[in-house]
Design a protein around this motif. Sequence first.
Motif, PDB file in Angstrom:
ATOM      1  N   CYS A   1       4.616  46.344  19.617  1.00 19.40           N
ATOM      2  CA  CYS A   1       3.977  46.720  18.355  1.00 19.40           C
ATOM      3  C   CYS A   1       2.501  46.294  18.321  1.00 19.40           C
ATOM      4  O   CYS A   1       2.128  45.270  18.879  1.00 19.40           O
TER       5      CYS A   1
ATOM      6  N   CYS B   1       1.653  44.225   8.361  1.00 21.91           N
ATOM      7  CA  CYS B   1       1.696  45.674   8.605  1.00 21.91           C
ATOM      8  C   CYS B   1       2.028  46.396   7.308  1.00 21.91           C
ATOM      9  O   CYS B   1       2.253  45.771   6.271  1.00 21.91           O
TER      10      CYS B   1
ATOM     11  N   LEU C   1       5.997  45.283   6.322  1.00 17.76           N
ATOM     12  CA  LEU C   1       6.310  43.923   5.887  1.00 17.76           C
ATOM     13  C   LEU C   1       5.206  43.464   4.956  1.00 17.76           C
ATOM     14  O   LEU C   1       4.040  43.675   5.233  1.00 17.76           O
TER      15      LEU C   1
ATOM     16  N   CYS D   1      11.476  42.393  12.922  1.00 14.88           N
ATOM     17  CA  CYS D   1      10.834  43.389  13.785  1.00 14.88           C
ATOM     18  C   CYS D   1      11.789  43.941  14.841  1.00 14.88           C
ATOM     19  O   CYS D   1      11.420  44.873  15.571  1.00 14.88           O
TER      20      CYS D   1
ATOM     21  N   CYS E   1      12.537  47.721  14.824  1.00 11.25           N
ATOM     22  CA  CYS E   1      11.493  48.564  14.252  1.00 11.25           C
ATOM     23  C   CYS E   1      10.862  49.477  15.310  1.00 11.25           C
ATOM     24  O   CYS E   1      10.576  49.055  16.420  1.00 11.25           O
TER      25      CYS E   1
ATOM     26  N   GLY F   1       3.377  50.725  13.506  1.00 11.84           N
ATOM     27  CA  GLY F   1       3.277  49.664  14.507  1.00 11.84           C
ATOM     28  C   GLY F   1       3.118  50.200  15.916  1.00 11.84           C
ATOM     29  O   GLY F   1       2.438  49.595  16.756  1.00 11.84           O
TER      30      GLY F   1
HETATM   31  S1  SF4 Z   1       7.518  45.596  14.600  1.00 10.91           S
HETATM   32 FE1  SF4 Z   1       7.488  46.891  12.747  1.00 10.91          FE
HETATM   33  S2  SF4 Z   1       7.904  45.470  11.058  1.00 10.91           S
HETATM   34 FE2  SF4 Z   1       7.248  44.231  12.828  1.00 10.91          FE
HETATM   35  S3  SF4 Z   1       5.044  43.985  12.605  1.00 10.91           S
HETATM   36 FE3  SF4 Z   1       5.375  45.788  13.895  1.00 10.91          FE
HETATM   37  S4  SF4 Z   1       5.366  47.510  12.456  1.00 10.91           S
HETATM   38 FE4  SF4 Z   1       5.651  45.660  11.242  1.00 10.91          FE
END
Ligand code: SF4
Lengths: 115, 340
Positions: free
Chosen positions: B255, B272, B275, B304, B307, B312
């Motif tokens: 991410c 992000c 969250l 995460c 996700c 991301g």
């Molecule tokens: S993995 Fe998804 S929830 Fe976690 S920081 Fe990245 S975009 Fe945000």
Amino acid sequence: MPKEAALEGFTPQIGTEVTLEQLVERAFDYRGNVTVIRRDGSSVEGYLFNRNRDVADPFVEMFDKDGHGPLTILYGDIRTIRFTGKDTAAGNSYAAWLRAKEAAKKASVPPAADA
Amino acid sequence: MSVPFSQMWTVASYVVTQRLRGRRRYPLVLQLEPLFRCNLACAGCGKIQYPAQILRKHLAVEQCVAAVEECGAPMVAIPGGEPLMYPEIGRLVRELVARKRYVYLCTNAILLKEKLQEDVFVPSKFLSFSVHMDGVREDHDEAVCRDGVFDQAVEGIREAVRRGFRVTTNSTLFDGADPLRMRRFFDEMMALGVEGMMVSPGYSYSKAPDQEHFLRRQRAHELFSQMLSSPKRQWRFNQSPLFLQFLMGKQDFECTPWGIPTYNMFGWQRPCYLLQEGYAKTFAELMETTKWDHYGRRSGNDKCRDCMVHCGYEPSAVNHTFTSWRGLRDAAVATLTGRL
Ligand code: SF4
Ligand code: SF4
């Protein structure tokens, strides 16, 4: 400490039921208004949208009930936080919507005529 | 790929310039949320559950423009809430277009036809309407929890296309999405004359009320593979082909949460769009003080773990395209052959 769904109306005692840090985290996650009661007895009702513990003087930030703000309150000035507003995230699930839609469909189907 | 060459060139040169300057973290798209108010209440949305005084508030145009300049990203997405309910949406868009930012106005399109008829917007290569469409009529109306919205959105799209605007669609897919119906949906959208489509899996985050229907990673790979393998030639996607391959399980990225930062009335959101772990007062503070290594799949952060959302991972795909020969080759092959 009650679960998220049961926070509405909750008035915790810091020290016995919960720490100040835990209480602030719950208020930060809560999608409704809270009332922050200061040590001097004054209070602010509104939406607590931020908190920062990674600074010398940890603080929370709020918009009050009329939308004014952001207001900053130091952790050290907080006596307690009450969950006084409605939790706006409660009861809005997709499952609840589907149930309501099914119920509406059934209600709109005319009952079968008797033979 | 349907992104116009000038936009692709702007993004490519921006990425390369950032790398040459030695910037490790840089934003690609600013998510600018001028308000949280909306005329829908979709079950998968975690953006609108706020007390009344918050829903009544909005940012001033000047605050929005200052955020855009402070951030410096070449593209700006304006979601919400519903941005067409923002009283100064016309002026905001004009200000951003004048600054040569590529603007994606992310709307449910209920008000689109009306705003176009009021001449609130002028067609520009810098402006695209990104219309929220979660599937064929029945699926979309179910996802947005109101019947009739699909037809209203289609009317808005037709009017925008007729007036010469760039129009794309964006679809968030939840568990239970039917790949065959989604393929039919892609056909329908392309037949409407949209420039391209965007897809992303829905993802569970604590503030969205519908926790049960978000896609887990393995399930997401299966769904996107069924949906996107052997794509039809007429389908065009307004997003990185490598991101689509990532959704299908053919690429692996970490991410890049700072790639699409979010600004709203609370400040710069950490880490992000999904969250909400706190807010910074300035973009510099966001970049310098967010504990970035606490996020992303490899961080071990439970939030995460599954996700795969575009905010991301699309920046990871774009960076990979413009900063590695393999990435460039894979993207070029996908673009030229139309195969994912
Ligand atoms: S993995 Fe998804 S929830 Fe976690 S920081 Fe990245 S975009 Fe945000
Ligand atoms: S239209 Fe968009 S902002 Fe409005 S409720 Fe649906 S997902 Fe949320």
